[in-house]
Design an enzyme around this catalytic site. Structure first.
Site, PDB file in Angstrom:
ATOM      1  N   ASP A  49      53.077   8.669  -4.647  1.00  0.00           N
ATOM      2  CA  ASP A  49      52.666   9.254  -5.931  1.00  0.00           C
ATOM      3  C   ASP A  49      51.529  10.248  -5.722  1.00  0.00           C
ATOM      4  O   ASP A  49      51.509  11.328  -6.320  1.00  0.00           O
ATOM      5  CB  ASP A  49      52.243   8.131  -6.877  1.00  0.00           C
ATOM      6  CG  ASP A  49      51.709   8.645  -8.198  1.00  0.00           C
ATOM      7  OD1 ASP A  49      52.465   9.295  -8.931  1.00  0.00           O
ATOM      8  OD2 ASP A  49      50.520   8.398  -8.487  1.00  0.00           O
ATOM      9  N   GLU A 121      59.197   8.073  -4.768  1.00  0.00           N
ATOM     10  CA  GLU A 121      57.807   8.210  -4.346  1.00  0.00           C
ATOM     11  C   GLU A 121      57.580   7.534  -2.996  1.00  0.00           C
ATOM     12  O   GLU A 121      56.853   8.058  -2.140  1.00  0.00           O
ATOM     13  CB  GLU A 121      56.878   7.614  -5.405  1.00  0.00           C
ATOM     14  CG  GLU A 121      56.842   8.426  -6.695  1.00  0.00           C
ATOM     15  CD  GLU A 121      56.066   7.746  -7.811  1.00  0.00           C
ATOM     16  OE1 GLU A 121      55.730   8.434  -8.788  1.00  0.00           O
ATOM     17  OE2 GLU A 121      55.814   6.526  -7.696  1.00  0.00           O
TER      18      GLU A 121
END
Length: 227
Positions: A49, A121
């Site tokens: 992320d 992610e």
């Protein structure tokens, strides 16, 4: 580590061949498959992320050097939100190689937006750990390229904008009706109709229900603004 043929094919779709294949396997392992000897992808998701965020922030600054923070923030949010990650995951069929527990698999885990977004992610983090930031940036920019090029001056959520338009005119929130769903379970195609109580409506088709709803809302907004 020897990889299966489907994961090797996934590497080609991703655009990176791993030196440390264990990183990719870990990135593809959902918590429902974790054991004392097998790590899941949650820690990688946390890192990925941040890597994605830095790549997108740099790219947006480079793309429009005169943009203010207020202009950049909604564009950034549109590019890094979980739904965008899930859409990219579908485009490279990440769901097809996820390692899921039986209960998660039976409940349609390979199609779940949050699960796909998290895994995307994690894969970004795996690329970063395997080959460094420059390689990870190259992978992200290639996969997000069309989205980065198309992100609008006003990147606000189309469904929110349509709801605000309706409320300002004393109308209830719009309805979103699923008209059709086609394709295999791992890559469904949805057709959604956005409609107002006043009768205006617009349809759109996309690879996820949320994406189709957003596209239908955007189409209806464009139609209303042209009237």
């Amino acid at each position: 580590m020897k990889l299966s043929a489907d994961i090797k094919a996934f590497q080609a779709r991703l655009g990176h061949e791993f030196t440390n294949a264990a990183l990719l396997v870990r990135a593809l392992t959902h918590s429902s498959m974790a054991t004392p000897n097998r790590d899941d992808n949650q820690r990688l998701e946390f890192l990925g992320d941040r890597v994605l965020g830095l790549v997108m922030a740099e790219a947006l600054l480079s793309q429009d050097q005169g943009a203010t923070e207020g202009q950049l923030a909604p564009r950034f949010n549109a590019l890094v939100r979980k739904e965008a990650c899930a859409d990219v995951a579908r485009e490279i069929d990440l769901g097809g190689v996820l390692k899921l527990g039986r209960s998660e698999m039976l409940s349609g885990g390979r199609r779940k937006e949050a699960l796909l977004g998290d895994a995307m992610e994690a894969v970004i983090a795996a690329v970063y750990l395997d080959a460094g930031f420059e390689t990870a940036r190259g992978v992200v920019l290639r996969l997000w390229g069309a989205r980065l090029g198309a992100v609008k001056e006003d990147a606000r959520d189309a469904k929110t904008s349509l709801q605000e338009w309706a409320q300002a005119r004393g109308l209830p929130p719009p309805d979103y009706v699923e008209l059709a769903r086609k394709g295999p379970d791992h890559a469904p195609i949805f057709t959604i109709c956005a409609q107002l109580k006043s009768g205006q409506r617009a349809e759109a088709t996309a690879g996820s229900k949320r994406q189709a709803e957003q596209a239908a809302a955007r189409a209806l907004l464009d139609q209303l603004q042209a009237e």
